[in-house]
Motif scaffolding. Structure first.
Motif, mmCIF file in Angstrom:
data_model
loop_
_atom_site.group_PDB
_atom_site.id
_atom_site.type_symbol
_atom_site.label_atom_id
_atom_site.label_comp_id
_atom_site.label_asym_id
_atom_site.label_seq_id
_atom_site.Cartn_x
_atom_site.Cartn_y
_atom_site.Cartn_z
ATOM 1 N N VAL A 17 0.820 -1.236 0.053
ATOM 2 C CA VAL A 17 0.065 -0.075 -0.041
ATOM 3 C C VAL A 17 0.747 1.334 -0.052
ATOM 4 O O VAL A 17 0.431 2.400 -0.152
ATOM 5 C CB VAL A 17 -0.879 -0.036 1.109
ATOM 6 C CG1 VAL A 17 -0.350 0.084 2.486
ATOM 7 C CG2 VAL A 17 -2.119 0.864 0.798
ATOM 8 N N ILE A 18 2.265 1.130 0.211
ATOM 9 C CA ILE A 18 3.042 2.269 0.238
ATOM 10 C C ILE A 18 4.452 1.858 -0.284
ATOM 11 O O ILE A 18 4.840 0.668 0.017
ATOM 12 C CB ILE A 18 3.246 2.869 1.813
ATOM 13 C CG1 ILE A 18 4.116 3.888 1.664
ATOM 14 C CG2 ILE A 18 3.616 1.886 2.605
ATOM 15 C CD1 ILE A 18 4.013 4.809 2.889
ATOM 16 N N GLU A 19 4.913 2.539 -0.866
ATOM 17 C CA GLU A 19 6.335 2.380 -1.459
ATOM 18 C C GLU A 19 7.395 2.182 -0.152
ATOM 19 O O GLU A 19 7.664 3.153 0.415
ATOM 20 C CB GLU A 19 7.016 3.275 -2.554
ATOM 21 C CG GLU A 19 6.075 3.086 -3.633
ATOM 22 C CD GLU A 19 6.525 4.161 -4.966
ATOM 23 O OE1 GLU A 19 6.146 3.814 -6.183
ATOM 24 O OE2 GLU A 19 7.229 5.308 -4.549
ATOM 25 N N PRO A 20 8.086 1.092 0.159
ATOM 26 C CA PRO A 20 8.727 0.737 1.339
ATOM 27 C C PRO A 20 10.222 1.319 1.294
ATOM 28 O O PRO A 20 10.554 1.253 2.607
ATOM 29 C CB PRO A 20 8.598 -0.476 1.663
ATOM 30 C CG PRO A 20 8.659 -1.076 0.263
ATOM 31 C CD PRO A 20 8.178 -0.141 -0.720
ATOM 32 N N ALA A 29 12.333 -1.580 8.096
ATOM 33 C CA ALA A 29 11.680 -2.961 7.950
ATOM 34 C C ALA A 29 10.678 -3.287 9.196
ATOM 35 O O ALA A 29 9.565 -3.617 9.048
ATOM 36 C CB ALA A 29 12.573 -4.342 7.658
ATOM 37 N N GLY A 30 11.084 -3.058 10.317
ATOM 38 C CA GLY A 30 10.290 -3.391 11.641
ATOM 39 C C GLY A 30 9.255 -2.326 11.823
ATOM 40 O O GLY A 30 8.414 -2.784 12.660
ATOM 41 N N SER A 31 8.912 -1.175 10.911
ATOM 42 C CA SER A 31 7.924 -0.464 11.181
ATOM 43 C C SER A 31 7.048 -0.355 10.006
ATOM 44 O O SER A 31 5.954 0.256 10.062
ATOM 45 C CB SER A 31 8.434 1.115 11.234
ATOM 46 O OG SER A 31 9.202 1.306 12.392
ATOM 47 N N LEU A 32 7.546 -0.982 9.098
ATOM 48 C CA LEU A 32 6.529 -1.212 7.946
ATOM 49 C C LEU A 32 4.961 -1.935 8.006
ATOM 50 O O LEU A 32 4.284 -1.142 7.686
ATOM 51 C CB LEU A 32 7.212 -2.263 6.941
ATOM 52 C CG LEU A 32 6.749 -2.265 5.546
ATOM 53 C CD1 LEU A 32 6.727 -0.667 4.788
ATOM 54 C CD2 LEU A 32 7.515 -2.952 4.397
ATOM 55 N N ALA A 33 5.050 -2.710 9.012
ATOM 56 C CA ALA A 33 3.619 -3.306 9.205
ATOM 57 C C ALA A 33 2.680 -2.049 9.990
ATOM 58 O O ALA A 33 1.605 -1.849 9.472
ATOM 59 C CB ALA A 33 3.510 -4.518 10.096
ATOM 60 N N LEU A 34 3.336 -1.317 10.731
ATOM 61 C CA LEU A 34 2.488 -0.229 11.541
ATOM 62 C C LEU A 34 2.302 0.783 10.357
ATOM 63 O O LEU A 34 1.129 1.377 10.295
ATOM 64 C CB LEU A 34 3.483 0.368 12.580
ATOM 65 C CG LEU A 34 2.819 1.774 13.100
ATOM 66 C CD1 LEU A 34 1.485 1.528 13.620
ATOM 67 C CD2 LEU A 34 3.737 2.374 14.322
ATOM 68 N N THR A 73 1.948 0.569 7.175
ATOM 69 C CA THR A 73 1.319 0.176 6.155
ATOM 70 C C THR A 73 -0.463 -0.108 6.744
ATOM 71 O O THR A 73 -1.338 0.310 6.053
ATOM 72 C CB THR A 73 1.586 -1.613 5.800
ATOM 73 O OG1 THR A 73 2.767 -1.259 5.208
ATOM 74 C CG2 THR A 73 0.425 -2.188 4.942
ATOM 75 N N GLY A 74 -0.467 -0.290 8.098
ATOM 76 C CA GLY A 74 -1.814 -0.465 8.727
ATOM 77 C C GLY A 74 -2.388 1.083 8.787
ATOM 78 O O GLY A 74 -3.537 1.427 8.539
ATOM 79 N N LEU A 75 -1.592 2.027 9.288
ATOM 80 C CA LEU A 75 -2.011 3.517 9.257
ATOM 81 C C LEU A 75 -2.394 3.783 7.748
ATOM 82 O O LEU A 75 -3.479 4.639 7.383
ATOM 83 C CB LEU A 75 -0.955 4.470 9.729
ATOM 84 C CG LEU A 75 -0.483 4.234 10.931
ATOM 85 C CD1 LEU A 75 0.723 4.984 11.376
ATOM 86 C CD2 LEU A 75 -1.781 4.583 12.088
ATOM 87 N N CYS A 76 -1.720 3.532 6.568
ATOM 88 C CA CYS A 76 -2.071 3.874 5.124
ATOM 89 C C CYS A 76 -3.285 3.684 4.785
ATOM 90 O O CYS A 76 -4.009 4.084 4.130
ATOM 91 C CB CYS A 76 -0.799 3.511 4.466
ATOM 92 S SG CYS A 76 0.610 4.558 4.564
ATOM 93 N N CYS A 104 -0.057 -4.645 14.661
ATOM 94 C CA CYS A 104 0.997 -3.979 13.952
ATOM 95 C C CYS A 104 2.161 -3.623 14.840
ATOM 96 O O CYS A 104 3.085 -2.541 14.646
ATOM 97 C CB CYS A 104 0.525 -2.592 13.204
ATOM 98 S SG CYS A 104 -0.841 -3.175 11.861
ATOM 99 N N GLY A 105 2.337 -4.290 16.034
ATOM 100 C CA GLY A 105 3.614 -4.151 16.950
ATOM 101 C C GLY A 105 3.138 -2.949 17.906
ATOM 102 O O GLY A 105 4.174 -2.362 18.566
ATOM 103 N N VAL A 106 1.824 -2.612 17.954
ATOM 104 C CA VAL A 106 1.433 -1.081 18.850
ATOM 105 C C VAL A 106 1.202 -1.919 20.304
ATOM 106 O O VAL A 106 0.158 -2.595 20.535
ATOM 107 C CB VAL A 106 0.604 -0.360 18.364
ATOM 108 C CG1 VAL A 106 -0.025 0.772 19.439
ATOM 109 C CG2 VAL A 106 1.092 0.412 16.989
#
Ligand SMILES: O=P(O)(O)OC[C@H]1O[C@](O)(COP(=O)(O)O)[C@@H](O)[C@@H]1O
Ligand SMILES: [Mg+2]
Ligand SMILES: [Mg+2]
Length: 335
Positions: free
Chosen positions: A7-10, A15-20, A22-25, A75-77
Motif C-alpha cells: 500500500v506504500i512504497e517501502p 523494516a520493523g516499522s513497515l507493518a505499522l 502500512t496499517g495506518l496507510c 502492527c506491533g503497537v
C-alpha cells in the motif's frame, strides 16, 4: 498471477516499522474515500459528544479513532493514546511501539470541504503506559501526518529527513513524491488566528504588529496572512513554501497554554519541521525538549522557517518597553 502491491512504497521505511505504517496507510486511504464523498457518506461533521478535554467530537473524529485503533492491533503497537480517548489502551502486550494519534485534525473543516488530516507520533514502548508518552518529544522514533485534501498525502519522518508520499487514486498506493523535503527559506507568510489578537501576550502582539506594519514598520517589508484552522494544512503549506505558524497561549479561560496538544499534535509536527530544516518552539523554548506532564496537555506552539521562529523567540526576550504594542520603532528590529 500478479504479486500483491504494497500500500506504500517501502524504500525509506525501516523494516520493523513497515507493518505499522502500512496499517495506518490502509485506514487513511479508506478515510480519504469517505471524506471525498462528503455528505453522501453521511453526516460526518455532526456533533456526537465531547472528548476528555471538553472539545466537541464530530462523527468523523470517532470513526477515524475506531478505524485506526482496530487496524493497528496486529502492527506491533503496545500502547495506543488518542486525542479522542481519556485513557491509553493496551493493544498488544508484546508490541514494540507506543502510538499517539490525533485521528482527525481540523474537524471544524469537515463539512466545508477544506483539507483535514491525521497526525501521529511513535515512541518505543516502555512497560509503563503513561511513561511511554510523557517524555521529551526528541525521543520519538517516527512521526507523520496524512492530509486529506485535493491530494491525499503522507508526510513521514523516521529521523533521517522527511519523505512526502502521495496517494495515487488509481492504484490506491502511497507513492514517494520527494525523499527529502526541506522548508523553503523565502516566504513572507504568517499564520495565526488573528481574531484572538486582544487576548495575546505583548510579545506575540508586537511580532504580529510588526508584520502588519509591512514596509512602513520595523521589518520594512510586506507580509501576507493565512489561516485554514487545520494544523495539517498549515503545516503542509509551510513545508511546501515556507512561512511561520503561531498558536500562542492567550488570556481566554482554557487557553492559558494555547489550544494544541503536546503529545498528539505539537511533538509530531515539531519532529517533522526540524527534520525538514525548520524550527519549532513553545514561543521561546525548543518544543522537542519539552516533556508533557499529562497526556492531554496543551502547549503554545510556533513553528516554521528557522529565522522567523528565532525572531519570535527574540521578541519574547525583549525588554518590556520594547515589546509594548505602542512602541513604534523597536530598536532591535529596525533594519
Ligand atoms: O479554531 P481555532 O481556535 O482557530 O483552532 C484551529 C486549530 O484547532 C485545530 O483544529 C485542533 O485540532 P482538532 O480538530 O484535532 O481538535 C487545529 O487543527 C487548528 O490549528
Ligand atoms: Mg488536531
Ligand atoms: Mg482531532
Amino acid at each position: 498471477m500478479n504479486a500483491i502491491q504494497p500500500v506504500i512504497e517501502p524504500h525509506h521505511i525501516p523494516a520493523g516499522s513497515l507493518a505499522l505504517i502500512t496499517g495506518l496507510c490502509r485506514v487513511a486511504e479508506a478515510l480519504s474515500r469517505s471524506i471525498a464523498m462528503g455528505p453522501l457518506a453521511g453526516a460526518l461533521g455532526r456533533e456526537v459528544g465531547q472528548n476528555a478535554d471538553g472539545d466537541t467530537q464530530k462523527a468523523l473524529d470517532l470513526q477515524a479513532d475506531i478505524a485506526f485503533c482496530s487496524a493497528i492491533r496486529n502492527c506491533g503497537v503496545r500502547w495506543y493514546a488518542s486525542e479522542e480517548q481519556d485513557e491509553i489502551q493496551e493493544l498488544a502486550p508484546e508490541g514494540r511501539f507506543a502510538l499517539a494519534i490525533d485521528p482527525l485534525d481540523g474537524s471544524s473543516n469537515i463539512d466545508v470541504n477544506v483539507s483535514i488530516g491525521t497526525i501521529f507520533s511513535v515512541f518505543e514502548a516502555k512497560a509503563d503506559a503513561e511513561g511511554s508518552f510523557l517524555r521529551p518529544g526528541r525521543e520519538q522514533i517516527a512521526a507523520g501526518y496524512f492530509i486529506y485534501g485535493p491530494q491525499t498525502a503522507l508526510i513521514l519522518t523516521f529521523g533521517a529527513g522527511v519523505q512526502h508520499y502521495v496517494l495515487e487514486p488509481m492504484t490506491r498506493r502511497f507513492r514517494l513524491a520527494n525523499d527529502r523535503l526541506l522548508i523553503p527559506e523565502s516566504s513572507s507568510e504568517f499564520a495565526i488566528n488573528a481574531s484572538n489578537y486582544r487576548h495575546w501576550s505583548r510579545p506575540v502582539r508586537a511580532y504580529i504588529d510588526d508584520c502588519l506594519a509591512g514596509d512602513q514598520g520595523p521589518r520594512a517589508k510586506n507580509f501576507n496572512m493565512r489561516w485554514v484552522a487545520s494544523l495539517v494544512a498549515e503545516t503542509h503549506r509551510i513545508l511546501s513554501r515556507g512561512g511561520i505558524f503561531l498558536y500562542p497561549s492567550d488570556s481566554r479561560p482554557g487557553y492559558e497554554k494555547g489550544r494544541l496538544r503536546t503529545v498528539y499534535e505539537c511533538a509530531p509536527i515539531a519532529f517533522l519541521i526540524e527534520q525538514a530544516g525548520g524550527r519549532a518552539t513553545s514561543g521561546s523554548d525548543r518544543l522537542l525538549d519539552h516533556t508533557a506532564v499529562t497526556l492531554h496537555e496543551r502547549t503554545p506552539f510556533v513553528f516554521g522557517t528557522a529565522d522567523k521562529v528565532d525572531r519570535v523567540t527574540a521578541y519574547h526576550d525583549l525588554p518590556e518597553q520594547e515589546v509594548s504594542a505602542l512602541f513604534g520603532a523597536r530598536g532591535l528590529f529596525r533594519s
